[in-house]
Design a protein around this motif. Structure first.
Motif, PDB file in Angstrom:
ATOM      1  N   ARG A 191      -6.476  56.782   7.790  1.00  0.00           N
ATOM      2  CA  ARG A 191      -7.670  56.251   8.453  1.00  0.00           C
ATOM      3  C   ARG A 191      -7.790  56.823   9.870  1.00  0.00           C
ATOM      4  O   ARG A 191      -8.893  57.161  10.321  1.00  0.00           O
ATOM      5  CB  ARG A 191      -7.613  54.723   8.506  1.00  0.00           C
ATOM      6  CG  ARG A 191      -7.919  54.073   7.156  1.00  0.00           C
ATOM      7  CD  ARG A 191      -7.760  52.563   7.223  1.00  0.00           C
ATOM      8  NE  ARG A 191      -8.632  51.974   8.228  1.00  0.00           N
ATOM      9  CZ  ARG A 191      -9.927  51.729   8.055  1.00  0.00           C
ATOM     10  NH1 ARG A 191     -10.497  52.027   6.904  1.00  0.00           N
ATOM     11  NH2 ARG A 191     -10.643  51.188   9.010  1.00  0.00           N
ATOM     12  N   ARG A 192      -6.673  56.957  10.558  1.00  0.00           N
ATOM     13  CA  ARG A 192      -6.705  57.563  11.896  1.00  0.00           C
ATOM     14  C   ARG A 192      -7.110  59.035  11.806  1.00  0.00           C
ATOM     15  O   ARG A 192      -7.884  59.531  12.625  1.00  0.00           O
ATOM     16  CB  ARG A 192      -5.337  57.426  12.564  1.00  0.00           C
ATOM     17  CG  ARG A 192      -5.052  56.024  13.092  1.00  0.00           C
ATOM     18  CD  ARG A 192      -3.935  56.046  14.120  1.00  0.00           C
ATOM     19  NE  ARG A 192      -2.655  56.405  13.517  1.00  0.00           N
ATOM     20  CZ  ARG A 192      -1.740  55.520  13.129  1.00  0.00           C
ATOM     21  NH1 ARG A 192      -1.960  54.222  13.286  1.00  0.00           N
ATOM     22  NH2 ARG A 192      -0.611  55.917  12.608  1.00  0.00           N
ATOM     23  N   LEU A 193      -6.551  59.730  10.828  1.00  0.00           N
ATOM     24  CA  LEU A 193      -6.857  61.144  10.651  1.00  0.00           C
ATOM     25  C   LEU A 193      -8.345  61.364  10.400  1.00  0.00           C
ATOM     26  O   LEU A 193      -8.985  62.227  11.012  1.00  0.00           O
ATOM     27  CB  LEU A 193      -6.048  61.705   9.475  1.00  0.00           C
ATOM     28  CG  LEU A 193      -6.370  63.125   9.020  1.00  0.00           C
ATOM     29  CD1 LEU A 193      -5.862  64.137  10.030  1.00  0.00           C
ATOM     30  CD2 LEU A 193      -5.755  63.408   7.650  1.00  0.00           C
ATOM     31  N   GLY A 251     -13.088  65.487  11.347  1.00  0.00           N
ATOM     32  CA  GLY A 251     -12.012  65.402  10.377  1.00  0.00           C
ATOM     33  C   GLY A 251     -10.927  66.446  10.564  1.00  0.00           C
ATOM     34  O   GLY A 251     -10.218  66.805   9.635  1.00  0.00           O
ATOM     35  N   ALA A 297     -10.769  59.513  11.203  1.00  0.00           N
ATOM     36  CA  ALA A 297     -11.603  59.067  12.323  1.00  0.00           C
ATOM     37  C   ALA A 297     -11.689  60.103  13.433  1.00  0.00           C
ATOM     38  O   ALA A 297     -12.510  59.980  14.346  1.00  0.00           O
ATOM     39  CB  ALA A 297     -11.060  57.760  12.894  1.00  0.00           C
ATOM     40  N   GLU A 298     -10.863  61.157  13.362  1.00  0.00           N
ATOM     41  CA  GLU A 298     -10.878  62.186  14.403  1.00  0.00           C
ATOM     42  C   GLU A 298     -12.122  63.057  14.268  1.00  0.00           C
ATOM     43  O   GLU A 298     -12.708  63.176  13.200  1.00  0.00           O
ATOM     44  CB  GLU A 298      -9.605  63.041  14.294  1.00  0.00           C
ATOM     45  CG  GLU A 298      -8.360  62.257  14.661  1.00  0.00           C
ATOM     46  CD  GLU A 298      -7.094  63.018  14.341  1.00  0.00           C
ATOM     47  OE1 GLU A 298      -7.208  64.170  13.906  1.00  0.00           O
ATOM     48  OE2 GLU A 298      -6.015  62.463  14.535  1.00  0.00           O
ATOM     49  N   PRO A 299     -12.559  63.674  15.352  1.00  0.00           N
ATOM     50  CA  PRO A 299     -13.798  64.470  15.332  1.00  0.00           C
ATOM     51  C   PRO A 299     -13.770  65.529  14.237  1.00  0.00           C
ATOM     52  O   PRO A 299     -12.811  66.286  14.113  1.00  0.00           O
ATOM     53  CB  PRO A 299     -13.817  65.117  16.728  1.00  0.00           C
ATOM     54  CG  PRO A 299     -13.005  64.213  17.586  1.00  0.00           C
ATOM     55  CD  PRO A 299     -11.933  63.651  16.680  1.00  0.00           C
ATOM     56  N   LYS A 326     -10.124  65.406   1.882  1.00  0.00           N
ATOM     57  CA  LYS A 326      -9.712  65.524   3.280  1.00  0.00           C
ATOM     58  C   LYS A 326      -8.262  65.107   3.489  1.00  0.00           C
ATOM     59  O   LYS A 326      -7.630  65.513   4.462  1.00  0.00           O
ATOM     60  CB  LYS A 326     -10.619  64.667   4.163  1.00  0.00           C
ATOM     61  CG  LYS A 326     -12.054  65.156   4.235  1.00  0.00           C
ATOM     62  CD  LYS A 326     -12.885  64.252   5.127  1.00  0.00           C
ATOM     63  CE  LYS A 326     -14.330  64.714   5.213  1.00  0.00           C
ATOM     64  NZ  LYS A 326     -15.146  63.795   6.037  1.00  0.00           N
ATOM     65  N   ARG A 363      -2.272  66.166   6.651  1.00  0.00           N
ATOM     66  CA  ARG A 363      -3.213  65.656   5.651  1.00  0.00           C
ATOM     67  C   ARG A 363      -2.486  65.139   4.405  1.00  0.00           C
ATOM     68  O   ARG A 363      -3.079  64.439   3.593  1.00  0.00           O
ATOM     69  CB  ARG A 363      -4.196  66.766   5.239  1.00  0.00           C
ATOM     70  CG  ARG A 363      -5.090  67.268   6.350  1.00  0.00           C
ATOM     71  CD  ARG A 363      -5.815  68.543   5.925  1.00  0.00           C
ATOM     72  NE  ARG A 363      -4.867  69.623   5.643  1.00  0.00           N
ATOM     73  CZ  ARG A 363      -5.226  70.833   5.205  1.00  0.00           C
ATOM     74  NH1 ARG A 363      -6.508  71.108   4.992  1.00  0.00           N
ATOM     75  NH2 ARG A 363      -4.310  71.763   4.977  1.00  0.00           N
ATOM     76  N   ASP A 420      -2.301  55.782   8.466  1.00  0.00           N
ATOM     77  CA  ASP A 420      -2.325  57.093   9.116  1.00  0.00           C
ATOM     78  C   ASP A 420      -3.554  57.904   8.699  1.00  0.00           C
ATOM     79  O   ASP A 420      -4.159  58.604   9.526  1.00  0.00           O
ATOM     80  CB  ASP A 420      -1.055  57.874   8.752  1.00  0.00           C
ATOM     81  CG  ASP A 420       0.116  57.514   9.647  1.00  0.00           C
ATOM     82  OD1 ASP A 420      -0.027  56.598  10.472  1.00  0.00           O
ATOM     83  OD2 ASP A 420       1.179  58.157   9.513  1.00  0.00           O
ATOM     84  N   PRO A 456      -7.479  67.874  11.265  1.00  0.00           N
ATOM     85  CA  PRO A 456      -6.158  67.267  11.209  1.00  0.00           C
ATOM     86  C   PRO A 456      -5.495  67.226  12.587  1.00  0.00           C
ATOM     87  O   PRO A 456      -5.628  68.159  13.393  1.00  0.00           O
ATOM     88  CB  PRO A 456      -5.377  68.175  10.253  1.00  0.00           C
ATOM     89  CG  PRO A 456      -6.424  68.848   9.438  1.00  0.00           C
ATOM     90  CD  PRO A 456      -7.599  69.010  10.349  1.00  0.00           C
ATOM     91  N   ALA A 457      -4.779  66.130  12.827  1.00  0.00           N
ATOM     92  CA  ALA A 457      -4.032  66.012  14.086  1.00  0.00           C
ATOM     93  C   ALA A 457      -2.856  66.960  14.057  1.00  0.00           C
ATOM     94  O   ALA A 457      -2.373  67.367  13.006  1.00  0.00           O
ATOM     95  CB  ALA A 457      -3.554  64.582  14.267  1.00  0.00           C
TER      96      ALA A 457
END
Length: 361
Positions: A348-350, A356, A352-354, A129, A321, A346, A358-359
């Motif tokens: 860990r934040r990525l 997985g 944790a998003e729904p 991921k 990613r 960073d 990518p932001a």
């Protein structure tokens, strides 16, 4: 191998930056081999340090910072740095149970299914991921090209394969490059060689006085600005100048560090300039630096028109990613430590998003 395995995070490279990242992954709850994997193509622990020349003793290493969570203490300054740091990295990997896989050659990273990246390697394919790329520069020595180079009858070395000063006994040596390696080579070679000549593209800049924290931050900021613009990174040393220590002062006084501008062509028996000046040589030693080893990332199309990968912090702007540690401003040992921590934060934040996803960059 065609085996496909899934992990949350893949770390490529187990030098300073890769081990720092692995430490922070472990510390924040990621389990090696289950949640993350570290792939390293070197034969053993030590990163690029294990390949350094024997005469580079630990006492002569400039600015070696300890890895996070475990100090390097009691090292004999007279021992080769390759031995000292390889032993330290070995102990570090065992102490934190990082389970580095080696030797593993990563051939490509490409887009996979369900938002994962595929890391293709000699150890099979890993679907991940997130990716922490910590491949450094040692595997990509930069060899400039000059007219006549292929006709030179002597030998040519790069810093990456420098065998130590004894190999140059009685020889006429041209050292190319204005960085720390070039000056170190010259000072080492002078007592052995029949003659040495130093050539650089630009006049060397010697830095007086202490290199304090403010100066360090300013230097890193200059390098960081380049990677923000998507330009190929320069080394921190390239913007700080060379420290004017006792050895450098003696080299200047003895004439060993009398610099000539870059030659225009290489002849079968030396080098020459447009004004007719010639220097005979048995060896040309290229202390011309390295480039980031990121060719395996080419399928992701991360490079900008300027030739570099645009990075914000450690995150590749084109693909959040992907994190590059030990790249550009984090290419120093202390920078690598900080980059490893920042990349894990960073990621860990990525994760944790729904789902997985990518932001946005």
């Amino acid at each position: 191998m065609n085996e496909m395995r899934e992990v949350e995070v893949a770390v490529i490279g187990a030098g300073q930056a890769g081990l720092a990242a692995a430490y922070h992954l472990r510390r924040t709850g990621f389990e090696p081999e289950r949640d993350f994997v570290v792939l390293d193509h070197s034969p053993g622990p030590g990163g690029a340090w294990q390949f350094r020349w024997p005469s580079l003793t630990y006492g002569r290493v400039h600015g070696m910072h300890a890895l996070p969570g475990r100090e390097l203490t009691g090292a004999d300054p007279a021992r080769p740095s390759s031995e000292v740091i390889a032993e330290y990295f070995t102990d570090y990997e065992r102490a934190f149970d990082l389970r580095v896989r080696r030797p593993v050659d990563v051939t490509a990273v490409r887009e996979g299914a369900n938002g994962r990246l595929l890391v293709e390697s000699s150890d099979g394919t890993w679907a991940t991921k997130a990716l922490i790329n910590a491949t450094g520069t040692w595997d990509r020595p930069f060899w400039p090209r000059y007219p006549g180079q292929e006709n030179f009858r002597g030998r040519q070395f790069h810093t990456a394969r420098y065998p130590g000063p004894e190999a140059f006994a009685g020889l006429r040596v041209v050292v190319v490059g204005g960085g720390a390696s070039g000056t170190q080579h010259l000072l080492e070679l002078a007592p052995y060689a029949a003659a040495t000549t130093w050539v650089t593209r630009r006049p060397p800049v010697f830095r007086e006085g202490p290199f304090d924290e403010d100066a360090g931050r300013a230097a890193v900021a200059l390098v960081e600005e380049r990677v923000r613009q998507g330009l190929p990174p320069k080394s921190v040393v390239s913007v700080t100048g060379l420290p004017l220590n006792d050895a450098i002062r003696q080299g200047l006084a003895d004439g060993v560090l009398d610099r000539l501008p870059m030659f225009d062509r290489i002849t079968p028996d030396g080098v020459e300039w447009k004004d007719g000046r010639r220097v005979s040589a048995d060896v040309i030693l290229w202390a011309t630096g390295f480039r980031p080893a990121v060719d395996h990332l080419a399928p992701l199309r991360l490079r900008e028109p300027g030739g570099g990968i645009r990075v914000e912090g450690t995150r590749a702007v084109v693909d959040p990613r992907v994190h590059l540690v030990g790249y550009g401003p984090s290419a120093s040992t202390i920078g690598a430590n900080r980059a490893g921590r920042a990349a894990v934060r960073d990621i860990r934040r990525l994760l944790a998003e729904p789902a997985g996803v990518p932001a946005a960059a």
